[in-house]
Write a protein that holds these residues in place. Structure first.
Motif, mmCIF file in Angstrom:
data_model
loop_
_atom_site.group_PDB
_atom_site.id
_atom_site.type_symbol
_atom_site.label_atom_id
_atom_site.label_comp_id
_atom_site.label_asym_id
_atom_site.label_seq_id
_atom_site.Cartn_x
_atom_site.Cartn_y
_atom_site.Cartn_z
ATOM 1 N N SER A 39 11.503 -4.710 55.768
ATOM 2 C CA SER A 39 11.728 -5.988 55.074
ATOM 3 C C SER A 39 11.278 -6.108 53.745
ATOM 4 O O SER A 39 11.941 -6.661 52.876
ATOM 5 N N GLY A 40 10.181 -5.606 53.705
ATOM 6 C CA GLY A 40 9.467 -5.555 52.041
ATOM 7 C C GLY A 40 10.448 -4.685 51.062
ATOM 8 O O GLY A 40 10.290 -4.913 50.182
ATOM 9 N N ARG A 41 11.067 -3.486 51.849
ATOM 10 C CA ARG A 41 11.384 -2.583 50.836
ATOM 11 C C ARG A 41 12.864 -3.173 50.615
ATOM 12 O O ARG A 41 13.333 -2.909 49.468
ATOM 13 N N TYR A 42 13.596 -3.598 51.599
ATOM 14 C CA TYR A 42 14.927 -3.951 51.334
ATOM 15 C C TYR A 42 15.491 -5.531 51.336
ATOM 16 O O TYR A 42 16.430 -5.786 50.795
ATOM 17 N N PHE A 43 14.515 -6.391 51.548
ATOM 18 C CA PHE A 43 14.788 -7.665 51.730
ATOM 19 C C PHE A 43 13.743 -8.642 50.809
ATOM 20 O O PHE A 43 13.188 -9.643 51.072
ATOM 21 N N ARG A 44 13.051 -7.660 49.914
ATOM 22 C CA ARG A 44 11.993 -8.454 49.012
ATOM 23 C C ARG A 44 12.469 -9.717 48.242
ATOM 24 O O ARG A 44 11.355 -10.778 48.116
ATOM 25 N N ASP A 45 13.716 -9.997 48.175
ATOM 26 C CA ASP A 45 14.280 -11.142 47.551
ATOM 27 C C ASP A 45 14.484 -12.256 48.560
ATOM 28 O O ASP A 45 15.146 -13.566 48.095
ATOM 29 N N HIS A 46 14.369 -12.019 49.876
ATOM 30 C CA HIS A 46 14.718 -13.066 50.826
ATOM 31 C C HIS A 46 13.585 -13.988 50.716
ATOM 32 O O HIS A 46 12.409 -14.010 50.557
ATOM 33 N N PRO A 47 14.112 -15.456 51.006
ATOM 34 C CA PRO A 47 13.065 -16.514 50.880
ATOM 35 C C PRO A 47 12.039 -16.346 51.926
ATOM 36 O O PRO A 47 10.654 -16.807 51.269
ATOM 37 N N ARG A 48 12.029 -15.912 52.927
ATOM 38 C CA ARG A 48 10.971 -15.619 54.096
ATOM 39 C C ARG A 48 10.048 -14.696 53.562
ATOM 40 O O ARG A 48 8.656 -14.790 53.490
ATOM 41 N N VAL A 49 10.452 -13.503 52.867
ATOM 42 C CA VAL A 49 9.601 -12.504 52.541
ATOM 43 C C VAL A 49 8.770 -13.108 51.056
ATOM 44 O O VAL A 49 7.756 -12.915 50.740
ATOM 45 N N LYS A 50 9.373 -13.472 50.312
ATOM 46 C CA LYS A 50 8.830 -14.401 49.160
ATOM 47 C C LYS A 50 7.739 -15.339 49.557
ATOM 48 O O LYS A 50 6.638 -15.322 48.871
ATOM 49 N N ARG A 51 8.021 -16.159 50.554
ATOM 50 C CA ARG A 51 6.807 -17.024 51.078
ATOM 51 C C ARG A 51 5.825 -16.051 51.384
ATOM 52 O O ARG A 51 4.606 -16.458 51.145
ATOM 53 N N ILE A 52 5.964 -14.986 52.303
ATOM 54 C CA ILE A 52 4.786 -14.174 52.630
ATOM 55 C C ILE A 52 4.148 -13.545 51.331
ATOM 56 O O ILE A 52 2.761 -13.395 51.189
ATOM 57 N N ALA A 53 4.987 -13.249 50.293
ATOM 58 C CA ALA A 53 4.434 -12.664 49.251
ATOM 59 C C ALA A 53 3.466 -13.389 48.447
ATOM 60 O O ALA A 53 2.737 -13.321 47.459
#
Length: 202
Positions: free
Chosen positions: A62-76
């Motif tokens: 998810s971090g490698r391929y979906f880093r622009d996803h809103p949920r990943v951004k919230r975690i970041a």
């Protein structure tokens, strides 16, 4: 419904899923049930290691391929994410091997690693080895101290009650890691002194 009853009802599937979601509590509970001879010890370890490995591979992806996803951004955006990246930059292999044992960084770390320069072919074997060690440690705690855990907690495990047990296991692991690191440094220093002596003779 307690973790013990979930594992009793759904067996190794509950341990597989719980290892990736609930974490140490579920694996220790599996070890306790193996201590009671309700589940095979090797199967509990395998289910725990596999569940942890798969979950962290998915987080990494998810971090490698979906880093622009809103949920990943919230975690970041969480403070732990930046802390994980800083630690990863300083000690990449050690961090990949040890993030499971770091309180507060368990979920964000594989996502952070996925956004870093660490390649999938590097992360995967380290993740597998770390999952095997992690599963062996907490399955072993449940199996080796099954009688004491049941007497202490009345046969019911919860995340809050597991914290002291997990802390003891973590302290023991850190102590072992520090001893190995100290031995490695001593060996490296000895080799350097020997090489210097050889250069001086030459």
């Amino acid at each position: 419904m307690t973790i013990n009853s979930l594992i009793a009802d759904y067996g190794l599937a509950a341990i597989f899923l719980g290892a990736g979601i609930e974490g140490e509590t579920c694996v220790v509970a599996g070890g306790v049930l193996a201590h009671r001879h309700l589940l095979p010890l090797w199967a509990v370890w395998l289910a725990a290691a596999s569940g942890s490995f798969v979950a962290d591979q998915l987080f990494f992806a998810s971090g490698r391929y979906f880093r622009d996803h809103p949920r990943v951004k919230r975690i970041a955006a969480k403070p732990g994410f930046a802390k994980a990246l800083v630690t990863l930059e300083r000690h990449p292999v050690l961090f990949v091997m040890g993030f499971r044992f770091l309180y507060g960084l368990r979920t964000v770390s594989p996502i952070a690693i996925g956004t870093s320069h660490i390649r999938t072919r590097t992360f995967m074997p380290l993740n597998a080895l770390a999952a095997a060690i992690w599963a062996a440690l907490f399955t072993g705690i449940g199996y080796g101290f099954g009688d004491g855990i049941e007497r202490l907690f009345g046969g019911v495990l919860s995340a809050d009650r597991l914290v002291p047990i997990a802390a003891v296991g973590l302290v023991a692991l850190i102590a072992i890691a520090q001893a190995v690191r100290w031995s490695h440094h001593r060996y490296a220093d000895r080799c350097e002194r020997t090489a210097s002596a050889v250069r001086q003779v030459s």
